[in-house]
Scaffold this motif. Sequence first.
Motif, PDB file in Angstrom:
ATOM      1  N   VAL A 136       0.677  -1.082  -0.113  1.00  0.00           N
ATOM      2  CA  VAL A 136       0.177   0.088  -0.050  1.00  0.00           C
ATOM      3  C   VAL A 136       0.752   1.261   0.079  1.00  0.00           C
ATOM      4  CG1 VAL A 136      -1.700   1.283   1.317  1.00  0.00           C
ATOM      5  CG2 VAL A 136      -1.916  -1.191   1.063  1.00  0.00           C
ATOM      6  N   GLY A 140       0.966   4.075  -2.900  1.00  0.00           N
ATOM      7  CA  GLY A 140       0.383   5.303  -2.609  1.00  0.00           C
ATOM      8  C   GLY A 140       1.494   6.282  -3.168  1.00  0.00           C
ATOM      9  N   PHE A 143       0.579   6.580  -6.571  1.00  0.00           N
ATOM     10  CA  PHE A 143      -0.614   7.437  -6.812  1.00  0.00           C
ATOM     11  C   PHE A 143      -0.348   9.082  -6.598  1.00  0.00           C
ATOM     12  CE2 PHE A 143      -4.785   8.776  -6.246  1.00  0.00           C
ATOM     13  CZ  PHE A 143      -5.486   7.953  -7.114  1.00  0.00           C
ATOM     14  N   PRO A 153      -6.839   8.770 -12.343  1.00  0.00           N
ATOM     15  CA  PRO A 153      -6.684   7.607 -11.729  1.00  0.00           C
ATOM     16  C   PRO A 153      -6.786   6.802 -12.869  1.00  0.00           C
ATOM     17  CG  PRO A 153      -7.656   9.026 -10.196  1.00  0.00           C
ATOM     18  CD  PRO A 153      -7.517   9.873 -11.609  1.00  0.00           C
ATOM     19  N   GLN A 181      -7.295  -2.823  -0.691  1.00  0.00           N
ATOM     20  CA  GLN A 181      -6.936  -1.347  -0.218  1.00  0.00           C
ATOM     21  C   GLN A 181      -6.512  -0.505  -1.287  1.00  0.00           C
ATOM     22  OE1 GLN A 181      -5.144  -0.491   3.193  1.00  0.00           O
ATOM     23  NE2 GLN A 181      -5.482  -2.384   4.128  1.00  0.00           N
ATOM     24  N   PHE A 182      -6.251  -0.943  -2.340  1.00  0.00           N
ATOM     25  CA  PHE A 182      -5.912  -0.162  -3.446  1.00  0.00           C
ATOM     26  C   PHE A 182      -7.049   0.613  -4.197  1.00  0.00           C
ATOM     27  CE2 PHE A 182      -2.053  -2.467  -5.435  1.00  0.00           C
ATOM     28  CZ  PHE A 182      -1.142  -2.227  -4.155  1.00  0.00           C
ATOM     29  N   PHE A 185      -8.204   4.146  -2.981  1.00  0.00           N
ATOM     30  CA  PHE A 185      -7.418   5.363  -2.779  1.00  0.00           C
ATOM     31  C   PHE A 185      -8.091   6.421  -3.446  1.00  0.00           C
ATOM     32  CE2 PHE A 185      -2.808   3.296  -3.518  1.00  0.00           C
ATOM     33  CZ  PHE A 185      -2.932   2.987  -1.983  1.00  0.00           C
ATOM     34  N   SER A 186      -8.929   6.320  -4.416  1.00  0.00           N
ATOM     35  CA  SER A 186     -10.199   7.301  -4.824  1.00  0.00           C
ATOM     36  C   SER A 186     -11.179   6.939  -5.514  1.00  0.00           C
ATOM     37  CB  SER A 186      -8.998   8.010  -5.964  1.00  0.00           C
ATOM     38  OG  SER A 186      -8.885   6.860  -6.988  1.00  0.00           O
ATOM     39  N   PRO A 189     -12.004   4.884  -8.661  1.00  0.00           N
ATOM     40  CA  PRO A 189     -10.857   4.187  -8.327  1.00  0.00           C
ATOM     41  C   PRO A 189      -9.833   4.134  -9.561  1.00  0.00           C
ATOM     42  CG  PRO A 189     -12.382   2.627  -8.711  1.00  0.00           C
ATOM     43  CD  PRO A 189     -13.011   4.142  -8.978  1.00  0.00           C
TER      44      PRO A 189
END
Lengths: 260, 318
Positions: A136, A140, A143, A153, A181-182, A185-186, A189
């Motif tokens: 992660v 991150g 990202f 994204p 978890q990825f 992120f947004s 996504p």
Amino acid sequence: MIFIGERINTGFKAIKEAVINRDGDVIKETAIKQQKAGADYLDVNLGAVSAKPEDLCWMIEQVQDAVDLPISIDSNKVLMLKEAIPMCKKPPLVNSTTADDFKLDAILPLIAEHKASVIGLAMDESGSPKTVDARVEFAGQIFAKIMEYDITPEQLFLDPIVMPLKFMQDQAKEILGATAQFKLFSDPPCHIVCGLSNISNGTTQKKLINRTFAVMLVANGLDAVILDVNDEDLVNAILTAELALNKSIYADSYIDAFRS
Amino acid sequence: MGIPELKENWKNTINEVTIGATKEEGGTRCKTITLGGQSTLPFLSFEGDLPNKPVIAGYVADIVPDWPDVLKNAIGKEINDPIEWAQKNVEEFGVEAINMRFLGASEATKNRSPDECAKIVEGMLKTVDVPLILWGCGEEEKDNEVLPACSHAARGENCLIGSATETNYQTVVAICKADKHKIIAEAPVDINIGKQVNILLQDAGLDLKEVVMLQTTAALGYGFDYVYTILERARIAGLQGDKLMASPQLCDIGGEVWRVKEASVDEDILTGWGALEKRGPMWEAVCAGGYLQAGADLLIMAHPKAIKIIQSTINNLL
């Protein structure tokens, strides 16, 4: 699911010989076969056969002569990418970059300039991560970096790094945990992708292991996959997993419809 | 770093389907209609392209349907003659297409022959210049005779033919291919069957760009929400890239609404519900307006007042 066909790779003997002998027909046939099986992208990998960008470009040319699918350029070398990206007829997917700043700062400007997409590997040059948290953290970093370059994204495909089940059995659940978890992120996504066949390296039940792990990954948010798209059982299992997750609408002939 | 764009960015556009053929296109219509083509959800013009407005087709049948007087009187004496009824729909009610149902072909009504039906189609083509949507009586055996005759009478006019279902699609596909018409793919309030019918049509060699989808329409209060969510989900799937769900959608509002008590029974029985003269057309208009929001591209409507309200809704929103 975004299916990325893996067969145009000099790791396969026929492709290697085709590149050495400049025999375009073998590459074209492999491209058409993967398109018919439902591929969305075709990965093109020159491997260690040559370090010349023109050889990679020649491979891409053969593929684009045969099919109109976008290319996944399997190289992390900026010199190669600088030649290969502009010759792609459709915005390509660059496969791949690690989370190292020097790598990201070299590759991401090319992605932004050509509105391409990029696979971001959740690792750095020190090696592969062992835990969910490490994956992660690397993801991150990637990202955050794409945001600096105004890359959306949707242009990012994060790869949690699949490890062989036979040699690192404890890793499978870390990969699944990172995948889930990825996705957080947004919103919207980024994509989550993996090189699936790594999971079955060295095993005697390659197809079964690929298929089983693919379904588990889909359940955790995987929406793109580099795979043997001609493995019908594998593709069918993924299509079915997406139905079970209500990501696509069921119809009695959903399997046939995918290939028609 | 820029501010992220919050607009939805759909992958796919809805298929554009044109109905009707002008002289240059081998027909005799003065106007054609085009459905679909959107790259976003209904009326969200800030987010994507909405190249074609939803279209209202006027309901016409070859016999007077079992409708309340409130509706029959609003249409007028022309309701007794399908061709005059169609003409009034176009000239006075301002509809852009005619939806013709041969209810009289049923054995339970007039048992009209396929030839008689075809003659009505010919007469209608001469009298009105808008595209036609043609249906049989809803009885599969009889429709297998009526639809080919009507389709043939309108050969080259690029009509919309109703309807192909999971069981009878082969006949309807053959008719549409032979006489160059578009096709309605019908499912019984079931999105999975809706998708399956489209797969079957594609397997039968039809381009899905020739298809308009119909989920059997439900009147407001009688399963409206089921059909609404199906239309909406189909539209979202189509925009997300499911090419099997990217067809324009049709709702038969007039054919359904006037069968329910809320639109057909006056306040002597439904105490406190208000005068039927106002309530009936409102029931039809509200039902149609709801389906527009869900993703309907073609509405079949009957009451002139309801038609007027929905015309104004469409023009105000687009």
